[in-house]
Write a protein that holds these residues in place. Structure first.
Motif, PDB file in Angstrom:
ATOM      1  N   PHE A 119      23.884  47.831   2.832  1.00 50.85           N
ATOM      2  CA  PHE A 119      24.752  48.856   2.783  1.00 50.85           C
ATOM      3  C   PHE A 119      24.916  49.356   4.047  1.00 50.85           C
ATOM      4  O   PHE A 119      24.104  49.112   4.775  1.00 50.85           O
ATOM      5  CB  PHE A 119      24.187  49.841   1.619  1.00 50.85           C
ATOM      6  N   THR A 120      26.366  49.916   4.199  1.00 45.66           N
ATOM      7  CA  THR A 120      26.310  50.735   5.601  1.00 45.66           C
ATOM      8  C   THR A 120      27.037  52.085   5.380  1.00 45.66           C
ATOM      9  O   THR A 120      27.650  52.232   4.066  1.00 45.66           O
ATOM     10  CB  THR A 120      27.580  49.893   6.494  1.00 45.66           C
ATOM     11  N   GLY A 121      26.798  53.043   6.121  1.00 46.33           N
ATOM     12  CA  GLY A 121      27.101  54.380   6.252  1.00 46.33           C
ATOM     13  C   GLY A 121      26.602  55.216   4.902  1.00 46.33           C
ATOM     14  O   GLY A 121      26.998  55.906   4.362  1.00 46.33           O
ATOM     15  N   LEU A 122      25.031  54.908   4.876  1.00 44.08           N
ATOM     16  CA  LEU A 122      24.293  55.419   3.980  1.00 44.08           C
ATOM     17  C   LEU A 122      23.808  56.942   4.210  1.00 44.08           C
ATOM     18  O   LEU A 122      23.667  57.101   5.572  1.00 44.08           O
ATOM     19  CB  LEU A 122      23.043  54.572   3.561  1.00 44.08           C
ATOM     20  N   GLU A 123      23.526  57.853   3.281  1.00 40.38           N
ATOM     21  CA  GLU A 123      22.977  58.959   3.506  1.00 40.38           C
ATOM     22  C   GLU A 123      21.650  58.822   3.585  1.00 40.38           C
ATOM     23  O   GLU A 123      20.959  57.655   3.180  1.00 40.38           O
ATOM     24  CB  GLU A 123      23.565  59.895   2.288  1.00 40.38           C
ATOM     25  N   ILE A 124      20.966  59.835   4.213  1.00 42.88           N
ATOM     26  CA  ILE A 124      19.695  59.964   4.557  1.00 42.88           C
ATOM     27  C   ILE A 124      18.814  59.841   3.169  1.00 42.88           C
ATOM     28  O   ILE A 124      17.646  58.835   3.118  1.00 42.88           O
ATOM     29  CB  ILE A 124      18.935  61.056   5.135  1.00 42.88           C
TER      30      ILE A 124
END
Length: 490
Positions: free
Chosen positions: A21-26
């Motif tokens: 996955f890319t652009g994930l939240e913390i």
């Protein structure tokens, strides 16, 4: 080459990682990493893209397993908050949970847009009141983070406003505020219908009224310029038009009353006529005004005489002749027009007058509106175009000269290289032929005719071979010469 091949083999033999996955939240990164550690799945982190990398053969399987666990959540909680029902929740807690779930679903939906990187939605739903006058409207605010280099157009802003307003009960589109992370209030940009936006979304907004005036001005300028250039030639006419459009919406109403032209009266609508007749010896109706005649039962001494009484009343009502008219003036008409035409050359007053008549007809000139049209002729300054043409000519000549010289040098270099190669080839062929003839030693005459032989064999080698050949052919002379050298040294 050996090092490159070793690197390729090493790289091909290693494990290939692909983004899970890319652009994930913390929060999503933490939950996914915990899941991977518990299941002992190898992974790598890419801080630049906020991505998690997995071996290529495990990406899709792990992605399905995470979807079963409800990961990633996208940094927000949706209606899955009600999957785990809690006992003893108060009405306030249930209402807050519903608002949180609604905000999370809206955030996920808005984040699906191509230009939006992330979104934050805040919804305020007031408590229901018993009386309508105490009811307060629902409001919402949306904060969007755009992707690098992306711009949000008016249609996308309207889509967000309508999406949020249709998802919340009692929320009107006017009560939705959209703001980006740069601090710009995007919802105000689409509130006015008299504002248009350029397609690129970068330049400033433009009024519809000014845009219509600009289009009309450009249209009239083009018409007049094309017509005049047919006579004076291209580039010999300059036309400028300024239009002031009337965008006021007007409604004119009037009501007029006209009598009948034949009788001078209107048309009768109703007629009422009353007649009273009396004949006898009693007191006639009416009488003199006063107490004796108007109070019933009041005794009055009267004498019976013969009397006659007649009364006629007539009332006629006439229709009023009315003429009503209503006129609605559509906005967009020309309020005032100002134009100026400048022609290259010297024209007479008669020619200028004819030119003014022709131009006024082309652009719709009207003296009633107070339009203004000025036509003048004067000599244009053509020094700049001539200078530009001269510069272009010089640049073209310079390019042709440089290209020709470069081509000539390339041809000379190619010719010199070919000539040198042919000479070496001939010298090499001659040397190979001499070597085949029992190591034939070139003579002085051969070296003079073929100097390349000296270049191939070397000057010292040729002299040495010549001395050896001379010694073999004349041993006595060489011996005497050596004895003479020895005696001289002694």
């Amino acid at each position: 080459m050996l090092g490159l091949l070793t690197l390729v083999v090493f790289w091909a033999g290693g494990t290939s990682y692909e983004p899970l996955f890319t652009g994930l939240e913390i929060d999503d990164q933490s939950a996914i990493v915990t899941y991977l550690r518990e299941n002992k799945i190898p992974y790598r982190l890419d801080p630049a893209a906020n991505a998690i990398l997995l071996p290529r053969d495990q990406v899709y399987e792990v992605r399905l397993s995470l979807a079963q666990e409800g990961l990633p959540k996208g940094g927000s909680t949706g209606f899955e908050i009600f999957d785990e029902s809690k006992m003893g929740m108060s009405e306030f807690q249930q209402r807050i949970s519903y608002v949180r779930a609604l905000e999370g679903e809206l955030q996920r939906t808005i984040a699906q847009m191509d230009v939006v990187d992330s979104a934050r939605v805040s919804v305020v739903i007031p408590k229901q009141q018993l009386f309508l006058e105490q009811k307060e409207p629902s409001t919402a605010s949306v904060l969007v983070r755009l992707r690098p280099g992306a711009q949000m157009g008016p249609n996308q802003i309207k889509a967000i406003i309508h999406l949020v307003s249709r998802s919340v009960d009692g929320l009107q589109p006017d009560n939705v505020t959209v703001v980006d992370t740069m601090g710009r209030i995007l919802s105000d940009m689409v509130a006015d219908d008299m504002i248009i936006y350029p397609p690129d979304g970068r330049s400033g907004i433009t009024s519809v009224q000014r845009e219509l005036e600009r289009q009309r001005e450009k249209e009239l300028e083009t018409k007049a310029r094309i017509m005049l250039e047919r006579v004076f030639g291209p580039g010999s006419v300059v036309v400028r038009v300024k239009i002031d459009l009337d965008f006021d919406r007007k409604t004119n109403s009037s009501r007029e009353y006209y009598p009948n032209a034949d009788t001078g009266r209107g048309v009768p609508r109703s007629t009422q006529q009353t007649e009273e007749n009396y004949t006898g010896q009693q007191q006639p109706p009416g009488g003199a005004p006063g107490t004796t005649t108007n109070i019933p039962g009041y005794a009055v001494n009267t004498q019976n005489v013969n009397s006659e009484y007649n009364k006629t009343e007539a009332t006629t009502n006439y229709e009023i002749t009315t003429r009503e008219s209503s006129e609605v003036v559509t906005p967009g008409g020309v309020r005032r027009l100002t134009a100026s035409v400048l022609v290259d050359g010297e024209l007479t007053d008669a020619q200028l007058l004819e030119l003014k008549e022709i131009t006024s007809s082309a652009i719709g000139y009207s003296e009633v509106r107070g339009d203004s049209l000025v036509v003048k002729s004067m000599k244009f300054d053509t020094r700049l175009p001539e200078l530009l043409a001269e510069e272009m000519r010089k640049e073209r000549v310079w390019r042709v000269t440089v290209g020709s010289v470069t081509a000539l040098l390339v041809l000379l270099c190619c010719g010199a290289t070919g000539y040198w190669w042919m000479r070496r080839r001939r010298a090499r062929s001659a040397l190979e032929a001499m070597q085949k003839e029992s190591k034939h030693i070139p003579t002085i005459q051969e070296m003079l005719t073929s100097p390349d032989l000296l270049a191939f064999q070397g000057e010292m080698a040729v002299l040495e071979e010549q001395l050896k050949a001379y010694a073999r052919n004349n041993p006595s002379e060489v011996a005497n010469l050596v004895n003479e050298w020895i005696s001289t040294d002694a």
